[in-house]
Design an enzyme around this catalytic site. Structure first.
Site, short mmCIF file in Angstrom:
data_model
loop_
_atom_site.label_atom_id
_atom_site.label_comp_id
_atom_site.label_asym_id
_atom_site.label_seq_id
_atom_site.Cartn_x
_atom_site.Cartn_y
_atom_site.Cartn_z
N LYS A 1 44.77 43.50 56.02
CA LYS A 1 44.16 44.37 55.01
C LYS A 1 43.57 45.67 55.56
O LYS A 1 43.60 46.70 54.90
CB LYS A 1 43.06 43.61 54.26
CG LYS A 1 43.59 42.57 53.30
CD LYS A 1 42.44 42.16 52.41
CE LYS A 1 42.61 40.81 51.80
NZ LYS A 1 41.50 40.52 50.88
N ASP B 1 40.00 44.03 44.28
CA ASP B 1 38.93 43.02 44.17
C ASP B 1 37.78 43.55 43.31
O ASP B 1 37.07 42.77 42.67
CB ASP B 1 38.39 42.64 45.55
CG ASP B 1 39.33 41.71 46.29
OD1 ASP B 1 40.19 41.09 45.63
OD2 ASP B 1 39.23 41.61 47.53
N LEU C 1 32.63 33.71 44.33
CA LEU C 1 33.98 34.18 44.64
C LEU C 1 34.87 33.06 45.18
O LEU C 1 36.09 33.18 45.20
CB LEU C 1 33.94 35.35 45.63
CG LEU C 1 33.80 36.75 45.00
CD1 LEU C 1 32.66 36.83 44.01
CD2 LEU C 1 33.68 37.83 46.05
#
Ligand code: ATR
Length: 280
Positions: free
Chosen positions: A71, A106, A220
């Protein structure tokens, strides 16, 4: 004779190519919307990542999701938007003309899931966010964008909470991990972005009875689907937003960018992914 047009396809790039729910989600939407398209998993080791991304279109892809451990690299290899830069990581790539762009979904995944799960949540004045990694930065960015007045961030490693607060400015206040208990009575919104409570990890030990009676609790973590934190919050009658909801909502934008239609997060899709997670 008409030339055959290859269906559009996107992929998930990771290493190792862990079992991911993304193909299930995108194939569901492709089927529902009657779009001929594809979504593959591509196992690409770190040393092959730059080459793969630079030739994404040549590999036949209109875009991609990026997961661990790529990422941060994805950010440097693309033209990131403000969201990806703020989070410090990109999870969604697409072409704008011939430029490979990137974003981090996100943020909207977290916020749109909160909107869907706890309507009116943004009336809260104080939020308490646990953790100070990439997921926390996404949450804090979203909370700031929605105008939350005070965001307290607690992290086991205090220095990371301070760094995060410096990045986002005066609205964000780092607090000591040991001070979480004192912050709970003011927290209209509590968000766990740490791995605590995840299957195989230690539990998140919190006396959530101290939260205000109208508080909202978000986690989460989605394995297990109902974390001990969410179970305790529900038992107390508090509204909750879970990690699976965020996972589904964060997938929307990528699909829209690659296939040109904004898909919906439906109860049917949720049930499909829940069944795959082993929670029918
Ligand atoms: P992500 O991108 O998911 O945010 P990360 O950057 O690895 O992942 O962050 C993981 C978060 O979980 C961090 O806030 C981490 O705390 P540290 O910064 O102190 O490492 C937190 N975390 C992980 N295990 C923890 C534990 N046992 N107790 C408290 N916090 C923990």
């Amino acid at each position: 004779m008409t030339a055959s047009v290859k269906p559009r396809a996107a992929c998930l790039i990771g290493w190792p190519a862990a079992h991911s729910r993304s193909p299930l989600i995108h194939h569901y939407w492709l089927r529902k919307l009657g779009i001929e398209g594809g979504y593959n998993i591509e196992a690409v080791p770190p040393e092959g990542f730059a080459g793969f991304v630079q030739r994404l279109a040549a590999h036949g892809f209109v875009g991609a999701n990026v997961t661990l451990p790529h990422k941060e690299r994805a950010l440097a290899l693309t033209l990131p938007d403000e969201r990806a830069r703020a989070v410090g990581a990109a999870n969604t790539l697409w072409y704008e003309a011939s430029t490979l762009r990137s974003t981090n979904t996100d943020i909207e995944g977290f916020i749109n899931n909160l909107d869907a799960s706890a309507n009116g949540w943004d009336a809260v004045e104080d939020a308490l966010v646990l953790g100070a990694g990439g997921a926390s930065r996404a949450v804090v960015f979203g909370l700031l964008e929605r105008g939350i007045k005070r965001i307290h961030v607690a992290n086991r490693t205090a220095e990371r909470a301070h760094t995060l607060a410096q990045q986002f400015g005066d609205t964000v206040h780092p607090i000591a991990w040991a001070a979480i208990g004192e912050a709970l009575p003011q927290a209209g919104l509590l968000v766990n972005t740490t791995s605590l409570g995840m299957h195989g990890q230690p539990a998140l030990e919190l006396a959530i009875g101290a939260l205000p009676s109208q508080a909202i609790v978000a986690d989460l973590v989605y394995v297990p689907l109902e974390t001990p934190l969410l179970a305790a919050a529900r038992a107390q009658g508090l509204r909750t937003a879970d990690g699976l909801g965020m996972l589904l909502h964060q997938a929307v934008r990528g699909f829209e960018l690659w296939f040109g239609h904004r898909p919906e997060v439906t109860p049917e899709l949720r049930a499909l992914v829940e069944a795959d997670l082993g929670h029918p």
